[in-house]
Design an enzyme around this catalytic site. Sequence first.
Site, PDB file in Angstrom:
ATOM      1  N   GLN A   9      -4.291  -2.088   0.576  1.00 49.83           N
ATOM      2  CA  GLN A   9      -4.975  -0.884   1.054  1.00 49.83           C
ATOM      3  C   GLN A   9      -4.043   0.321   0.951  1.00 49.83           C
ATOM      4  O   GLN A   9      -2.861   0.238   1.280  1.00 49.83           O
ATOM      5  CB  GLN A   9      -5.397  -1.101   2.517  1.00 49.83           C
ATOM      6  CG  GLN A   9      -6.445  -0.130   3.000  1.00 49.83           C
ATOM      7  CD  GLN A   9      -7.177  -0.674   4.230  1.00 49.83           C
ATOM      8  OE1 GLN A   9      -7.148  -1.860   4.496  1.00 49.83           O
ATOM      9  NE2 GLN A   9      -7.838   0.198   4.959  1.00 49.83           N
ATOM     10  N   SER A  88      -0.270  -7.567   1.381  1.00 50.30           N
ATOM     11  CA  SER A  88      -1.347  -7.618   2.365  1.00 50.30           C
ATOM     12  C   SER A  88      -2.660  -8.028   1.705  1.00 50.30           C
ATOM     13  O   SER A  88      -2.788  -9.136   1.203  1.00 50.30           O
ATOM     14  CB  SER A  88      -1.456  -6.262   3.083  1.00 50.30           C
ATOM     15  OG  SER A  88      -2.366  -6.321   4.166  1.00 50.30           O
ATOM     16  N   LEU A  89      -3.640  -7.131   1.657  1.00 50.85           N
ATOM     17  CA  LEU A  89      -4.914  -7.399   0.983  1.00 50.85           C
ATOM     18  C   LEU A  89      -4.689  -7.956  -0.426  1.00 50.85           C
ATOM     19  O   LEU A  89      -5.424  -8.823  -0.902  1.00 50.85           O
ATOM     20  CB  LEU A  89      -5.720  -6.095   0.901  1.00 50.85           C
ATOM     21  CG  LEU A  89      -6.798  -5.994  -0.175  1.00 50.85           C
ATOM     22  CD1 LEU A  89      -7.977  -6.859   0.195  1.00 50.85           C
ATOM     23  CD2 LEU A  89      -7.214  -4.561  -0.390  1.00 50.85           C
ATOM     24  N   ARG A 113     -12.971 -10.020   5.870  1.00 46.23           N
ATOM     25  CA  ARG A 113     -11.696  -9.556   6.427  1.00 46.23           C
ATOM     26  C   ARG A 113     -11.784  -8.079   6.788  1.00 46.23           C
ATOM     27  O   ARG A 113     -11.342  -7.652   7.867  1.00 46.23           O
ATOM     28  CB  ARG A 113     -10.594  -9.791   5.383  1.00 46.23           C
ATOM     29  CG  ARG A 113      -9.184  -9.318   5.770  1.00 46.23           C
ATOM     30  CD  ARG A 113      -8.268  -9.538   4.569  1.00 46.23           C
ATOM     31  NE  ARG A 113      -6.865  -9.391   4.867  1.00 46.23           N
ATOM     32  CZ  ARG A 113      -6.160  -8.285   4.696  1.00 46.23           C
ATOM     33  NH1 ARG A 113      -6.779  -7.186   4.245  1.00 46.23           N
ATOM     34  NH2 ARG A 113      -4.871  -8.240   4.971  1.00 46.23           N
ATOM     35  N   HIS A 195      -1.570  -5.980  10.899  1.00 50.16           N
ATOM     36  CA  HIS A 195      -0.391  -6.845  10.944  1.00 50.16           C
ATOM     37  C   HIS A 195       0.352  -6.747  12.288  1.00 50.16           C
ATOM     38  O   HIS A 195       1.573  -6.639  12.335  1.00 50.16           O
ATOM     39  CB  HIS A 195       0.541  -6.551   9.768  1.00 50.16           C
ATOM     40  CG  HIS A 195      -0.135  -6.749   8.451  1.00 50.16           C
ATOM     41  ND1 HIS A 195      -0.449  -8.003   7.960  1.00 50.16           N
ATOM     42  CD2 HIS A 195      -0.622  -5.857   7.547  1.00 50.16           C
ATOM     43  CE1 HIS A 195      -1.085  -7.873   6.805  1.00 50.16           C
ATOM     44  NE2 HIS A 195      -1.204  -6.591   6.540  1.00 50.16           N
ATOM     45  N   GLN A 244      -1.724 -14.191   8.152  1.00 50.47           N
ATOM     46  CA  GLN A 244      -1.283 -12.923   7.562  1.00 50.47           C
ATOM     47  C   GLN A 244      -1.704 -11.694   8.368  1.00 50.47           C
ATOM     48  O   GLN A 244      -0.971 -10.709   8.457  1.00 50.47           O
ATOM     49  CB  GLN A 244      -1.818 -12.822   6.130  1.00 50.47           C
ATOM     50  CG  GLN A 244      -1.212 -11.695   5.323  1.00 50.47           C
ATOM     51  CD  GLN A 244      -2.229 -11.072   4.375  1.00 50.47           C
ATOM     52  OE1 GLN A 244      -3.264 -10.573   4.796  1.00 50.47           O
ATOM     53  NE2 GLN A 244      -1.921 -11.104   3.095  1.00 50.47           N
TER      54      GLN A 244
END
Length: 294
Positions: A9, A88-89, A113, A195, A244
């Site tokens: 992102q 991440s993503l 998600r 996170h 995650q």
Amino acid sequence: MNAYIFPGQGAQFSGMGKDLYEGSAAAKKLFDEANKILGFSLTNTMFEGSAEDLKQTKVTQPAVFLHSVVLSQVMGDKFKPDMVAGHSLGEFSALVANKVLSFEEGLQLVYKRAIAMQEACEIKPSTMAAVLGLEDEMVEAICADVDGVVVAANYNCPGQLVISGEVDAVEKACEALKEKGARRAMLLPVGGAFHSPLMEPARQELADAIEKVKFGQPICPVYQNVSTFAVTDPEEIKKNLVFQLTAPVKWTQSVQNMINDGAKTFTEIGPGKVLQGLVRKIDRSVQVGSGEIK
């Protein structure tokens, strides 16, 4: 060895993917399929939407994922990874490119998600902040001293770390970090504390969805945000993916481990060049570049 890396992102931009859609019949087919799977025209927002339209988490995440996965699939023989990682993503994009997840399963999980994260953001005011110019250990210690929830969330490269948590706690941490000599400690325009422990409701929701999906055997090792080391076992990949959302993105450590394991070139697959810049700051001896259509 060739490492392929997938952005998360923040890499989105207005018009993203339009050149792929218009330049490749295979890409067009995948974009159209994505619209059917999601039940709305994601491509309209990607190609014609404003930067503001693309900033919505429920749009951003599937858009970045789609751009990355389509590019990896239309690269043809040029896509030859010895190892993969995603920020991440981007880890979901890496897992589809790596044959662990199917295109449809990956897209559905990413959308779930995104919705779960957006809902978690609405439970309590929360935010993130970029911190430049301090050692990781100093940032971690200051966060630990602040009342409230604030943690190190993204280890992007040496001297660049993102913290995440409750608004008041993040603001207090920023002031303390500046007093300790941070070159910059500034709030980021994000919808919530990604996170961090505040993503626990989203983690539980995503865990339920992930558990229902059968993960395949990867074609090469994946270096996941949670573990940072090479992983090939589908069940271990699944476990790391579940954690995650509430765990930090250990990007610096992942890239260093990829280099230690033989990576000489890093190719970013997806919108933007953010990860290429981070890799250069981690180790200037490796080659970086962008994926291109065949």
